[in-house]
Design an enzyme around this catalytic site. Structure first.
Site: not given
Ligand SMILES: Nc1ncnc2c1ncn2[C@@H]1O[C@H](COP(=O)(O)OP(=O)(O)OP(=O)(O)O)[C@@H](O)[C@H]1O
Length: 396
Positions: A197, A355
């Site tokens: 995203c 990136c």
């Molecule tokens: N392995 C994991 N363990 C715990 N949390 C995770 C893991 N992988 C992803 N996440 C969490 O899932 C969430 C996904 O949220 P989202 O897709 O809205 O992206 P984001 O990282 O908050 O936003 P952006 O990509 O715009 O910076 C995030 O808060 C991320 O920290």
């Protein structure tokens, strides 16, 4: 055939709970027993971002008694447009704390267990073991395969969802009662094909739509009401307003999952451990330099730039991302163009590839090393991290 309700009913409801859930208790096929099952349910949600913050309030509102939250991230300004359980005052706070506050505001009797951690192969089995069901609201393929495999090994169902731009998908993976996420996606997509995203954008209401579908699947599995998405995936397209259903089956000769693996490597990414180190032989000489790109931290890069070292900066994001912000003096060469044979401009000095975070830049650095460029590193944490130490070098 639909599976039996996942959770045994908890104690009878108090008068306060009967009033609170009165509009749900009256639903056809629902009733007090279903509500008591929800009260006894322990549901783990991975990710408190776009999907987690959309679905968790509905879990709390529906009466799920225990909600575990796993996330190690903090709320950022760019999260607020879609992660509506977090507000302006939450920027900088751990997402799980902000989301726990939202839950407490809906139902103070809902117990929230906070796992302020990244879910990894090392901790996933322990974390999942305390729950009846897991919901994956993460944003990356390594975590999706990890959660699927861990759920399978622990023997609990998984509700998963994903979103990008105007589209979303929702499904249920439960080996005991149907095919799993791996039957639908046996092979992870190549990292070059994956947009997050942060790279591709996302419409907030798509998070709400998919999050609502995911929380509905949880309620159905816990209570046994309705038909869960077993062997079926719902896909949504916000632009046309259409949703579709795809059916799939278990793959007959699929490999057995017997333990968790390194999911970064499985998904074709450098594992965190290998990417930051130079691989050496027993005598300490560098080995496999062509395939193990090295990272440079934001602080190191800043010191080298300020120290006047010749550095070439290569931005491998998409043009739309570079228009929003770029590191001063960098050249743009999107990863897709690089993969198709594009070459960075010639010049002297270390080539630092960056990136948004560092998924695409690791891949790009590896490609360049394989093509014979010998002084190439990727920027650890990408422009995101660099902007926090050198805002004056980031043009907007
Ligand atoms: N392995 C994991 N363990 C715990 N949390 C995770 C893991 N992988 C992803 N996440 C969490 O899932 C969430 C996904 O949220 P989202 O897709 O809205 O992206 P984001 O990282 O908050 O936003 P952006 O990509 O715009 O910076 C995030 O808060 C991320 O920290």
């Amino acid at each position: 055939m639909n599976p039996a309700p996942l959770v045994e009913p908890g104690p009878p409801l108090t008068a306060e709970r009967v009033t609170r859930f009165s509009r749900q208790l009256m639903l056809p096929g629902f009733g007090e027993l279903a509500q008591r099952r929800l009260a006894a349910a322990r549901v783990l949600v991975v990710g408190a971002g776009g999907l987690g913050s959309a679905l968790v309030p509905y879990l709390a509102g529906s009466g799920v008694g225990t909600i575990g939250l796993v996330d190690d991230d903090t709320v950022e300004l760019s999260n607020l447009h879609r992660q509506v359980s977090h507000g302006v005052a939450d920027v900088g706070r751990p997402k799980i704390d902000s989301l726990a506050d939202t839950v407490a505001g809906i139902d103070p009797d809902c117990r929230v267990i906070r796992h302020r951690d990244r879910l990894t192969s090392a901790n996933a089995l322990d974390v999942l073991a305390g729950y009846d069901l897991v919901v994956d609201g993460s944003d990356n393929f390594p975590t999706r395969y990890l959660v699927n495999d861990a759920a399978l090994l622990v023997g609990i169902p998984l509700v998963w969802g994903s979103i990008l731009r105007f589209h979303g998908q929702v499904g249920v993976s439960w080996r005991e009662h149907g095919p799993t996420y791996r039957d639908l996606f046996p092979v992870p997509p190549s990292p070059d094909e994956v947009l997050s995203c942060a790279q591709g954008g996302v419409l907030p209401s798509v998070c709400a739509w998919v999050g609502a579908l995911m929380s509905t699947e949880v309620v159905k599995l816990v209570t046994g009401v309705g038909e869960p998405l077993l062997g079926r995936v719902t896909t949504i397209d916000a632009l046309s307003g259409r949703s579709r259903e795809l059916s799939y089956q278990a793959i007959a000769d699929a490999p057995q999952i017997t333990s968790l693996v390194d999911y970064e490597l499985f998904c074709g990414l450098e594992s965190a451990a290998s990417s930051l180190a130079t691989v050496t032989d027993a005598a300490g000489a560098p080995l496999a330099a062509a395939t193990a790109p090295r990272g440079v931290t934001a602080a190191d890069l800043l010191a080298r730039v300020r120290g006047g070292e010749p550095i070439r900066l290569l931005d491998v994001r998409e043009p739309a991302e570079a228009e929003l912000r770029r590191i001063a003096g960098s050249e743009l060469l999107p990863l897709g163009d690089l993969v198709e044979g594009g070459e960075p401009p010639a010049g002297a000095g270390t080539l630092v590839v960056y990136c948004e975070q560092d998924l695409r830049s690791r891949r790009a650095a590896r490609l360049l090393l394989e093509r014979g460029h010998d002084d190439v590193v990727f920027l650890v944490g990408g422009i995101d991290r660099f902007a926090s130490v050198a805002a004056d070098l980031v043009q907007r």
